[in-house]
Design an enzyme around this catalytic site. Structure first.
Site, PDB file in Angstrom:
ATOM      1  CG  HIS A 199      -2.083   0.982   1.419  1.00 43.42           C
ATOM      2  ND1 HIS A 199      -2.481   1.620   0.075  1.00 43.42           N
ATOM      3  CD2 HIS A 199      -2.815   1.163   2.203  1.00 43.42           C
ATOM      4  CE1 HIS A 199      -3.442   2.447   0.562  1.00 43.42           C
ATOM      5  NE2 HIS A 199      -3.753   2.077   1.732  1.00 43.42           N
ATOM      6  CG  HIS A 238      -4.120   0.324  -7.971  1.00 40.47           C
ATOM      7  ND1 HIS A 238      -5.480   0.342  -7.756  1.00 40.47           N
ATOM      8  CD2 HIS A 238      -3.697   1.503  -7.069  1.00 40.47           C
ATOM      9  CE1 HIS A 238      -5.690   1.105  -6.811  1.00 40.47           C
ATOM     10  NE2 HIS A 238      -4.720   1.755  -6.349  1.00 40.47           N
ATOM     11  CG  ASP A 264       3.047   5.177  -3.700  1.00 45.31           C
ATOM     12  OD1 ASP A 264       2.978   6.188  -3.410  1.00 45.31           O
ATOM     13  OD2 ASP A 264       2.433   4.353  -3.081  1.00 45.31           O
TER      14      ASP A 264
HETATM   15  N1  ACO Z   1       5.182  -7.000 -10.008  1.00 45.36           N
HETATM   16  C1  ACO Z   1       5.053  -8.302 -10.640  1.00 45.36           C
HETATM   17  N2  ACO Z   1       3.883  -8.903 -10.712  1.00 45.36           N
HETATM   18  C2  ACO Z   1       2.799  -8.355 -10.248  1.00 45.36           C
HETATM   19  C3  ACO Z   1       2.910  -7.053  -9.659  1.00 45.36           C
HETATM   20  C4  ACO Z   1       4.213  -6.450  -9.636  1.00 45.36           C
HETATM   21  N3  ACO Z   1       4.223  -5.057  -9.004  1.00 45.36           N
HETATM   22  N4  ACO Z   1       1.734  -6.624  -9.451  1.00 45.36           N
HETATM   23  C5  ACO Z   1       0.883  -7.652  -9.546  1.00 45.36           C
HETATM   24  N5  ACO Z   1       1.541  -8.747 -10.155  1.00 45.36           N
HETATM   25  C6  ACO Z   1       1.104  -9.948 -10.662  1.00 45.36           C
HETATM   26  C7  ACO Z   1       0.670 -11.155  -9.492  1.00 45.36           C
HETATM   27  O1  ACO Z   1       1.687 -11.794  -9.405  1.00 45.36           O
HETATM   28  C8  ACO Z   1      -0.468 -11.863 -10.251  1.00 45.36           C
HETATM   29  O2  ACO Z   1       0.212 -12.570 -11.347  1.00 45.36           O
HETATM   30  P1  ACO Z   1      -0.847 -13.744 -11.456  1.00 45.36           P
HETATM   31  O3  ACO Z   1      -2.136 -13.677 -12.086  1.00 45.36           O
HETATM   32  O4  ACO Z   1       0.179 -14.402 -12.830  1.00 45.36           O
HETATM   33  O5  ACO Z   1      -0.700 -14.546 -10.253  1.00 45.36           O
HETATM   34  C9  ACO Z   1      -1.135 -10.394 -10.914  1.00 45.36           C
HETATM   35  O6  ACO Z   1      -0.073  -9.477 -11.373  1.00 45.36           O
HETATM   36  C10 ACO Z   1      -2.537  -9.872 -10.303  1.00 45.36           C
HETATM   37  O7  ACO Z   1      -1.839  -9.365  -9.081  1.00 45.36           O
HETATM   38  P2  ACO Z   1      -2.652  -9.583  -7.623  1.00 45.36           P
HETATM   39  O8  ACO Z   1      -1.480  -9.633  -6.382  1.00 45.36           O
HETATM   40  O9  ACO Z   1      -3.604 -10.430  -7.904  1.00 45.36           O
HETATM   41  O10 ACO Z   1      -3.114  -8.086  -7.538  1.00 45.36           O
HETATM   42  P3  ACO Z   1      -3.843  -7.348  -6.393  1.00 45.36           P
HETATM   43  O11 ACO Z   1      -4.718  -6.526  -6.876  1.00 45.36           O
HETATM   44  O12 ACO Z   1      -4.066  -8.425  -5.311  1.00 45.36           O
HETATM   45  O13 ACO Z   1      -2.533  -6.738  -5.787  1.00 45.36           O
HETATM   46  C11 ACO Z   1      -1.160  -4.867  -5.731  1.00 45.36           C
HETATM   47  C12 ACO Z   1      -2.425  -5.324  -6.099  1.00 45.36           C
HETATM   48  C13 ACO Z   1      -0.975  -5.144  -4.243  1.00 45.36           C
HETATM   49  C14 ACO Z   1      -1.117  -3.325  -5.774  1.00 45.36           C
HETATM   50  C15 ACO Z   1       0.233  -5.393  -6.498  1.00 45.36           C
HETATM   51  O14 ACO Z   1       0.054  -5.145  -7.719  1.00 45.36           O
HETATM   52  C16 ACO Z   1       1.353  -5.042  -5.920  1.00 45.36           C
HETATM   53  O15 ACO Z   1       1.982  -5.844  -4.984  1.00 45.36           O
HETATM   54  N6  ACO Z   1       2.073  -3.968  -6.328  1.00 45.36           N
HETATM   55  C17 ACO Z   1       3.550  -3.567  -5.866  1.00 45.36           C
HETATM   56  C18 ACO Z   1       3.276  -2.925  -4.775  1.00 45.36           C
HETATM   57  C19 ACO Z   1       2.808  -1.427  -5.208  1.00 45.36           C
HETATM   58  O16 ACO Z   1       2.992  -0.634  -5.788  1.00 45.36           O
HETATM   59  N7  ACO Z   1       1.798  -0.949  -4.038  1.00 45.36           N
HETATM   60  C20 ACO Z   1       1.339   0.192  -4.015  1.00 45.36           C
HETATM   61  C21 ACO Z   1      -0.064   0.134  -4.760  1.00 45.36           C
HETATM   62  S1  ACO Z   1      -1.008   1.876  -4.874  1.00 45.36           S
HETATM   63  C22 ACO Z   1      -1.196   2.351  -3.134  1.00 45.36           C
HETATM   64  O17 ACO Z   1      -1.571   1.685  -2.269  1.00 45.36           O
HETATM   65  C23 ACO Z   1      -1.024   3.829  -3.069  1.00 45.36           C
END
Ligand code: ACO
Length: 430
Positions: A267, A308, A365
């Site tokens: 987050h 996201h 971010d």
């Molecule tokens: N890098 C690599 N792979 C990713 C990333 C990433 N940053 N984000 C998602 N994926 C992949 C997952 O592994 C998943 O792959 P799969 O379908 O093969 O299993 C797919 O994309 C979907 O991802 P989920 O984790 O199911 O998406 P979710 O909605 O649960 O998570 C989140 C969203 C937490 C933001 C995630 O994208 C993440 O961890 N990003 C990096 C952290 C980040 O930048 N957070 C800030 C968010 S903005 C905010 O809060 C202000």
């Protein structure tokens, strides 16, 4: 609201229930499942609440497929270009943009609530100098309830309004005190003659030994970042604030819990994590290696600042911040190799099938840390900056929750997967 319903049938018992379909002013129709447990005896399963609306809200609207973000109906692009953080905070809380005298009055209220109780100094001094500022923020904000217990009647709208103003006003003062504790500087007091972000920069960076001129470029850049971070509907920290608020807990406890939720790297902690990641990548030549790691399911590494839950398109805030990043660095005459690295990383990721097929785009971010760095804000304070801005959204959502007709204590259910009932055995039988 429409009179449409969806029928849910359990053929095993031959029972059906008609579920009302609720319509907001915008956004997808939402099935009201409240009758399901009572009429069919089933609960619904939705880990991460990806398919569940937990409340009705008229504050912020997101269309994740189109990359749209509106505060009270106003597009984020227009607010970013023409508004100020304080005006946006007023808008989020009250629903309408203020006229001149309303804005002046609100600014005045915020300005005259910026001081914190002197004994908070000794509270903050209780932390070791190397404590993470987010740890200090969680407890510092929670401790406010101990200072204002005379105005904690959550059924009193005046008390609620006062708490909201206090929170927005005091967050920068507490944040600056936490920062100064970590570097061993004397605490500085809020200066009423300055605006919100100028005052924060002054409290963070001024020293008693010499005059400190706040850079207008820095104050404006911070104001922009604060507008962009001010609210984002029912994200993890806001939902936390609402969940704690639903118990009738005081607003300081609720916001303190929200700060805790924001701290996580999935987050708000992502802005700090992005900068650490860029430093770790170090050079454009290493980008490919890190992209491969992000794609490897056996490697916990993720591309921080990418992806996201709601946006399956470019995060509109990231578009604005990306441009601001170039402008701010130019205006401050800074050339940061991390910006070149970030752009290269973004370009390669956006062309890669893994990121394209999963609709993973840079989020708010990805570039914000580079601006904070240019403003000389230390990495450990990045998420604190986010928390200051998001306080406007948290208090707005918390205020809205308290006048909502549907408000109930938040209490999710579970699918129990443990052992079934069994008898206790005495020690000699185990
Ligand atoms: N890098 C690599 N792979 C990713 C990333 C990433 N940053 N984000 C998602 N994926 C992949 C997952 O592994 C998943 O792959 P799969 O379908 O093969 O299993 C797919 O994309 C979907 O991802 P989920 O984790 O199911 O998406 P979710 O909605 O649960 O998570 C989140 C969203 C937490 C933001 C995630 O994208 C993440 O961890 N990003 C990096 C952290 C980040 O930048 N957070 C800030 C968010 S903005 C905010 O809060 C202000």
């Amino acid at each position: 609201m429409s009179s449409k319903t969806l029928k849910l049938t359990d053929p095993a018992v031959g029972k059906s229930v008609d579920l009302p379909v609720l319509e907001g002013t915008m956004g997808p129709p939402t099935v009201d499942i409240r009758k399901v447990p009572k009429e069919l005896g089933h609960f619904t399963y939705d880990p991460g609440f990806a398919a569940t609306a937990a409340c009705k809200s008229s504050i912020t609207y997101i269309d994740g497929d189109q990359g749209v973000l509106l505060y009270r109906g106003y597009p984020i692009e227009q607010l970013a270009e023409r508004s100020s953080f304080i005006e946006v905070a007023y808008l989020l809380i009250n629903g309408e943009l203020p006229n001149g005298s309303q804005l002046g009055e609100f600014q005045n209220e915020i300005t005259y609530h910026t001081m914190i109780h002197e004994s908070m100094k000794s509270f903050i001094e209780g932390f070791n100098y190397d404590a993470h500022p987010m740890a200090m923020m969680v407890s510092g904000v929670g401790s406010l309830a101990a200072f204002y217990h005379d105005s904690l009647d959550m059924n009193n709208p005046e008390h609620r309004q006062l708490a909201a103003v206090r929170m927005i006003a005091k967050m920068p003062t507490i944040a600056a005190a936490c920062y100064r504790r970590s570097i061993g500087w004397p605490y500085s007091y809020p200066k009423n003659s300055l605006n919100y972000t100028e005052r924060l920069l002054h409290m963070m960076f001024s020293v008693p030994a010499e005059p400190y001129e706040v850079s207008p470029v820095a104050a404006k850049a911070l104001d922009l970042l604060f507008i962009l971070h001010a609210d984002h509907e029912q994200n993890a920290s806001t939902s936390t604030v609402r969940l704690v608020g639903s118990t009738g807990a005081n607003p300081y406890a609720s916001i303190s819990a929200g700060i805790g939720a924001l701290w996580g790297p999935a987050h708000g902690g992502a802005n700090e994590a992005v900068l650490r990641m860029l430093n770790e990548i170090g050079d454009v030549s290493n980008v490919g290696k890190f992209i491969e790691r992000a794609k490897d399911k056996n490697d916990p590494f993720r591309l921080m600042g990418f992806g996201h839950r709601v946006y399956k398109n470019y995060d509109p805030r990231a578009q604005i911040i990306r441009k601001a990043c170039h402008d701010v660095l130019n205006e401050l005459g800074i050339s940061d190799p991390l910006l070149d690295l970030a752009m290269k990383l973004e370009q390669i990721a956006l062309e890669d099938e893994y990121f394209v097929s999963r609709k993973l785009y840079p989020n708010v971010d990805f570039y914000s840390g580079i601006i904070y760095k240019a403003l000389q804000i230390p990495t450990s304070m990045f998420t604190v900056m986010f928390a200051i801005a998001r306080t406007a959204g948290w208090v707005s959502q918390w205020l809205e929750q308290h006048v909502s007709e549907d408000a109930r204590i938040g209490r999710p259910r579970q699918i129990y997967t443990g052992v079934t009932e069994r008898d206790y055995q005495s020690l000699d039988q185990r």
